[in-house]
Enzyme design. Structure first.
Site, mmCIF file in Angstrom:
data_model
loop_
_atom_site.group_PDB
_atom_site.id
_atom_site.type_symbol
_atom_site.label_atom_id
_atom_site.label_comp_id
_atom_site.label_asym_id
_atom_site.label_seq_id
_atom_site.Cartn_x
_atom_site.Cartn_y
_atom_site.Cartn_z
ATOM 1 N N ASN A 17 0.868 -1.179 0.000
ATOM 2 C CA ASN A 17 0.000 0.000 0.000
ATOM 3 C C ASN A 17 0.903 1.227 0.000
ATOM 4 O O ASN A 17 1.493 1.569 1.018
ATOM 5 C CB ASN A 17 -0.888 -0.038 1.259
ATOM 6 C CG ASN A 17 -1.701 1.225 1.429
ATOM 7 O OD1 ASN A 17 -1.820 2.032 0.505
ATOM 8 N ND2 ASN A 17 -2.288 1.395 2.610
ATOM 9 N N TRP A 18 1.006 1.855 -1.168
ATOM 10 C CA TRP A 18 1.943 2.982 -1.287
ATOM 11 C C TRP A 18 1.372 4.262 -0.678
ATOM 12 O O TRP A 18 2.079 5.265 -0.578
ATOM 13 C CB TRP A 18 2.296 3.221 -2.759
ATOM 14 C CG TRP A 18 3.033 2.100 -3.423
ATOM 15 C CD1 TRP A 18 3.348 0.879 -2.884
ATOM 16 C CD2 TRP A 18 3.560 2.087 -4.755
ATOM 17 N NE1 TRP A 18 4.028 0.111 -3.799
ATOM 18 C CE2 TRP A 18 4.167 0.825 -4.960
ATOM 19 C CE3 TRP A 18 3.575 3.007 -5.806
ATOM 20 C CZ2 TRP A 18 4.781 0.479 -6.167
ATOM 21 C CZ3 TRP A 18 4.174 2.662 -7.010
ATOM 22 C CH2 TRP A 18 4.780 1.416 -7.181
ATOM 23 N N LYS A 19 0.103 4.251 -0.335
ATOM 24 C CA LYS A 19 -0.547 5.437 0.258
ATOM 25 C C LYS A 19 -0.303 6.655 -0.635
ATOM 26 O O LYS A 19 -0.233 6.527 -1.847
ATOM 27 C CB LYS A 19 -0.055 5.657 1.683
ATOM 28 C CG LYS A 19 -0.156 4.395 2.532
ATOM 29 C CD LYS A 19 0.058 4.655 3.991
ATOM 30 C CE LYS A 19 0.071 3.332 4.739
ATOM 31 N NZ LYS A 19 0.086 3.502 6.185
ATOM 32 N N HIS A 21 -9.352 1.143 4.928
ATOM 33 C CA HIS A 21 -8.083 1.265 5.641
ATOM 34 C C HIS A 21 -8.302 2.165 6.861
ATOM 35 O O HIS A 21 -9.104 3.098 6.816
ATOM 36 C CB HIS A 21 -7.024 1.870 4.709
ATOM 37 C CG HIS A 21 -5.652 1.809 5.285
ATOM 38 N ND1 HIS A 21 -5.198 2.727 6.208
ATOM 39 C CD2 HIS A 21 -4.644 0.922 5.099
ATOM 40 C CE1 HIS A 21 -3.967 2.407 6.554
ATOM 41 N NE2 HIS A 21 -3.605 1.320 5.901
ATOM 42 N N GLU A 40 -6.734 4.515 8.004
ATOM 43 C CA GLU A 40 -6.552 5.954 7.744
ATOM 44 C C GLU A 40 -7.807 6.549 7.132
ATOM 45 O O GLU A 40 -8.171 7.695 7.427
ATOM 46 C CB GLU A 40 -5.326 6.173 6.846
ATOM 47 C CG GLU A 40 -4.037 5.939 7.621
ATOM 48 C CD GLU A 40 -2.870 5.429 6.796
ATOM 49 O OE1 GLU A 40 -2.909 5.504 5.549
ATOM 50 O OE2 GLU A 40 -1.903 4.924 7.406
ATOM 51 N N GLU A 63 -5.329 -5.279 10.590
ATOM 52 C CA GLU A 63 -4.310 -4.259 10.815
ATOM 53 C C GLU A 63 -4.571 -3.556 12.140
ATOM 54 O O GLU A 63 -5.367 -2.598 12.191
ATOM 55 C CB GLU A 63 -4.344 -3.221 9.690
ATOM 56 C CG GLU A 63 -4.065 -3.790 8.320
ATOM 57 C CD GLU A 63 -3.466 -2.736 7.407
ATOM 58 O OE1 GLU A 63 -2.349 -2.965 6.933
ATOM 59 O OE2 GLU A 63 -4.092 -1.695 7.196
ATOM 60 N N GLY A 103 2.545 1.901 10.782
ATOM 61 C CA GLY A 103 3.486 3.002 10.630
ATOM 62 C C GLY A 103 4.192 3.393 11.926
ATOM 63 O O GLY A 103 4.828 4.440 12.001
ATOM 64 N N SER A 156 3.541 -2.563 10.336
ATOM 65 C CA SER A 156 5.001 -2.596 10.484
ATOM 66 C C SER A 156 5.609 -3.941 10.093
ATOM 67 O O SER A 156 6.543 -4.420 10.745
ATOM 68 C CB SER A 156 5.411 -2.195 11.905
ATOM 69 O OG SER A 156 4.960 -0.879 12.189
#
Ligand code: PEP
Length: 254
Positions: free
Chosen positions: A12-14, A98, A100, A170, A176, A216
């Site tokens: 997931n490159w965000k 996600h 976020e 997650e 992160g 992570s």
């Protein structure tokens, strides 16, 4: 690895990488990952890079994912992206819910379920994210939160559709932060999610669904995490932004 579910590892490159940077990363990944067949490999660049990345991975074992999708098919939804637009670039997977997006865009389980239905209607595969916050874990509410998210985000899917879905566990506190769930914590949560799937669907269906761990993941912890009986892959953020580390996670998982 002796599991009847094929591992799926997604990056997931965000909100990272311009088109040029994306192509650079893909060049490295193609070299590092050539000939790997044991794992389904997925990269999820930002929307702006999908077109070019899609062409760059045509002759490779890397598949394309998107980081979000609208629950609507077409129309007056400024800033949104529809399934048909993703399919133009041969996108196969879509990350949904996600943490976020749950946090910053206030996405609810109800909305995620609508998006999951739209993803399946377009014959794409959703990667549906669930996970508890640190406060919820410390309050002993992990299972309760996971059950609510799994039931709420997957409601209405058929047995065939859930079998084609991927769930990403997650823990929010591990995303992160450099803090990884212990292998025991990961296995326990994955086994619990599978039990929820048994009660929503049935044993056979639950056994087929692939559950990724995210939070992570790095080359040094991938092997131990992937060796857990209910861990079927990884959703990787930070370590997927560099070819060597993403490739090493995949190689160490086989
Ligand atoms: C993620 O954002 O899905 C994620 C797991 O990030 P990281 O690997 O950086 O913790």
């Amino acid at each position: 690895m002796n599991k009847d579910r094929k591992l799926i590892i997604a990056g997931n490159w965000k909100m990272n990488k311009t088109v040029a940077e994306s192509l650079d990363l893909v060049r490295g990944l193609k070299i590092e990952l050539a000939n790997i067949k044991e794992v389904d490999i997925v990269i999820c660049p930002p929307f702006t890079a999908l077109s070019e990345v899609s062409k760059a991975i045509l002759d490779s074992n890397i598949r394309l994912g998107a980081q979000n999708m609208s629950e609507h098919n077409v129309g007056a939804y400024t800033g949104e992206i529809a399934a048909v637009m993703l399919k133009e670039f041969s996108v196969r997977y879509v990350i949904l819910g996600h943490s976020e997006r749950r946090q910053y865009q206030k996405e609810s389980n109800e909305l995620i379920a609508k998006k999951a239905a739209a993803v399946h209607a377009a014959s794409l595969k959703p990667i549906v994210c669930v996970g508890e916050t640190l406060a919820e874990r410390e309050a002993g509410k992990t299972n309760q939160v996971l059950e609510t998210q799994v039931r709420g985000s997957l409601v209405g899917l058929s047995k065939d559709q859930i079998t084609e879905s991927i769930i990403a566990y997650e823990p929010v506190w591990a995303i992160g932060t450099g803090k990884t769930a212990t292998t025991e914590q990961a296995q326990e949560a994955h086994a619990f999610i599978r039990r929820v799937l048994v009660s929503m669907f049935d044993e056979t269906v639950a056994r087929r669904v692939r559950i990724q761990y995210g939070g992570s993941v790095k080359p040094s912890n991938a092997r131990e995490l992937m060796s857990q009986p209910d861990v079927d892959g990884a959703l990787v953020g930070g370590a997927s932004l560099e070819a060597r580390s993403f490739a090493d996670i995949i190689k160490n998982s086989i």
